[in-house]
Design a protein around this motif. Sequence first.
Motif, mmCIF file in Angstrom:
data_model
loop_
_atom_site.group_PDB
_atom_site.id
_atom_site.type_symbol
_atom_site.label_atom_id
_atom_site.label_comp_id
_atom_site.label_asym_id
_atom_site.label_seq_id
_atom_site.Cartn_x
_atom_site.Cartn_y
_atom_site.Cartn_z
ATOM 1 N N ILE A 1 5.357 -11.055 -4.393
ATOM 2 C CA ILE A 1 4.549 -10.511 -5.589
ATOM 3 C C ILE A 1 5.411 -9.172 -6.276
ATOM 4 C CG2 ILE A 1 2.246 -9.884 -6.303
ATOM 5 C CD1 ILE A 1 1.468 -11.373 -3.163
ATOM 6 N N ALA B 1 -1.326 -13.160 -8.085
ATOM 7 C CA ALA B 1 -1.478 -12.669 -6.576
ATOM 8 C C ALA B 1 -3.012 -12.280 -6.433
ATOM 9 C CB ALA B 1 -0.233 -13.367 -6.375
ATOM 10 N N ASP C 1 -3.308 -19.590 -8.148
ATOM 11 C CA ASP C 1 -1.945 -18.862 -6.581
ATOM 12 C C ASP C 1 -1.850 -19.772 -5.883
ATOM 13 O OD1 ASP C 1 -0.927 -17.467 -5.350
ATOM 14 O OD2 ASP C 1 -2.273 -16.045 -4.471
ATOM 15 N N GLN D 1 4.042 -18.233 -12.144
ATOM 16 C CA GLN D 1 4.224 -18.296 -10.610
ATOM 17 C C GLN D 1 5.615 -19.004 -11.268
ATOM 18 O OE1 GLN D 1 1.828 -19.410 -12.618
ATOM 19 N NE2 GLN D 1 0.328 -19.330 -10.845
ATOM 20 N N LYS E 1 -6.816 -14.401 -1.573
ATOM 21 C CA LYS E 1 -6.318 -15.404 -1.106
ATOM 22 C C LYS E 1 -5.996 -15.966 0.031
ATOM 23 C CE LYS E 1 -1.566 -13.618 -1.328
ATOM 24 N NZ LYS E 1 -1.066 -14.483 -2.973
#
Length: 703
Positions: free
Chosen positions: A264, A314, A327, A366, A398
């Motif tokens: 990330i 993310a 994500d 991404q 997440k």
Amino acid sequence: MAGTSRNSTTGRARNLATNKQRAVLAVTDGLGFSRERGRGVVNGAWGHLEAGDREQLISAARGVGRSPAWARNLLYPVYVESLEADTPTPRALEWIGNLEAARESLGNALRDRVDALVELVADEHRYVPWASGVRNLWQLRNANLSIPTSASGIWAGFEDLDPPVQGNSETGHQQIGNTSLAPQLPLEITRAIDTGEFFDNPALNSVLSRAKSRGATVNFCYLLSGVGGGEGRVHSAWNHLEAFLELVFDKHGFDPSSVQMQAILDGRDSAIDSSINAYGPGDESGNFLGRLQKLLAKYDAQRSLAWVVGRSIAMDRDYREAAAKSDFDHLTGALGQPISNFNELRAVIAGVHSGPEGKTDQDVPQISVLRPDGSMPAISADDAFIDLNFRSDRQRSKIGFLAGARQFLAEEGAARGRSWDGAWIDHGLDLDICGIAEYHPIFEAEHGVSVAFRTEPHADNFLARWPELVGADEYTLVAESVKASHMGYFFRGRRETPVAGANEVRIVTPSHGDNDGVSADTDFYLHPGMRANEITEAVLRAISTGTSRLICCNIAAPDMVGHLLPARYEEAKTAYVAAADALVLMASSATQHGLHMIITSDHGNIEDDTSTHSVNDVLTTVIRADISHGNPSAGVAIPVFQARLFDIAPTVLGLLGLTLPDSDGAGDSDSQPAQPAAENTSATRKLGTDADRFVGRPLTVNG
């Protein structure tokens, strides 16, 4: 229009008896000051002064027994910012008194010319605190006791590094709510690495052993920064990544083909393009992708890099379903720009940086590194997933969707005015998940997530001891949703809910969202004042209602827009003005209603023309309802004119007229309320001498 949520834990509030002292605590997020940059502005402005004005300043300096060289200090908008760190209090008070007397002798016209010149030169230097021209806040600071306050490095509970670890919102709010230093988890993890205990950690070893035995892939995520104290280390630490890879490849012997990493990109707590560019003497900072490539090469594991994405997607903390879904789609192979190697990766990121939108590392969409067979990387059913980022608020979304915690995410979204569909969360992947830290108790209790290093509540948190110290009196916490965890979980000393017996009212105003054009943190420049007006209105209502003994709030704009520097400089000035106006309005109302007020900040940020947090001091201003503005230094209780964030809670308790007994049975709702402090004595017990540097002490005493 923003709404609010209100939650009182003990039923209907009541008006307070008039003899009880009350207070407001305002935390301006990310608002520090830079001695170095301020000095540069002052020197520049001094050179632009008209000769006659310069002579008048020198004459004013001589009038208080100071040298001509000292006269430059009369250009500082906030007197205390001209002091060196750790100035002895008698010398500091004399210095400030001389500045006040000398400035007063100048006359209004000259003072206005000086301030206007300083604002102009500050604008040339892009120094937001002075370029914003917030004379109302400067006057408030100068008229009351304002003290430089340490908010980074060891004073924020981190390792003793050079350069120091930047302050941040998480630890800042923990320190402000504590009566002693609140040690941070990165320090504990680093100590475990140094002693070797990290490599024997039961949770980490168990999830790795289970994956090895069933032939599953080990997936993990890491925020790509945190090499040194000045390079992030807010959410992740590079030595933690190094130790984890040693554990995976050396101790457990995983083949790199069975390990997949989500890198990330930062660009918020590190330089905006630090993923691919190096900085500093000898290029010792940044270039995190280059560092990662070298680190993975140590294990012949460059192919273990599977996913790359900016943190805005993310690591969203405001529970935006679109960010979470994208994500998830990235990690499961449904989304991502395919590339084959590190060189292609750098080229894609450089292309994002060079676009007309001014995007940074945190905006990178991404990217998927194709597997040797040409397929997209993807998490599969029964895989392992390990999160190496230690700060909880940005990992909850997440871990929530990976663990299938659909109800949790829906409830958290709803609390912030966001409606979730969430059907995609019922994915049935049945992942074996481990967090390096505890992100939320529900993940372990209901979804089988294991925790490597537990996050224990702080025993010395003053809200945890509220029933013991104060009794049934109400307190109020006010924030917008993007900072709800800070003026909640972190401020309570890492507690999800108030302790039993605490009478808490919580007001959360939803931050700007998709309907306002804000789909990520990088969009807040569109509304640079953020919810400062709504926060102010909520605080003013709480003051006038008179039911809360203590009213605490967070003003988010200086931090959230400060992270968008240098690109959003004008918006950063607007954010600073919004915060200043909010503070002045709150202070005026507090004074009118007889409340004390403390203004402080959790860390520095907006004062440096970069995207990152800083190691600079912040200012703490104490506005005493029982001391006239003509004597701001009355009641100073510290021998050195330098505060620490964990001095704030003892000072708050003192202003409420309370003593602080020894810390045992913290949070015990059966304890008796503290007794009012006797007049003309310290408002709280002497928490420590200067020899005990990590125990808080009140900054003022009752007058």
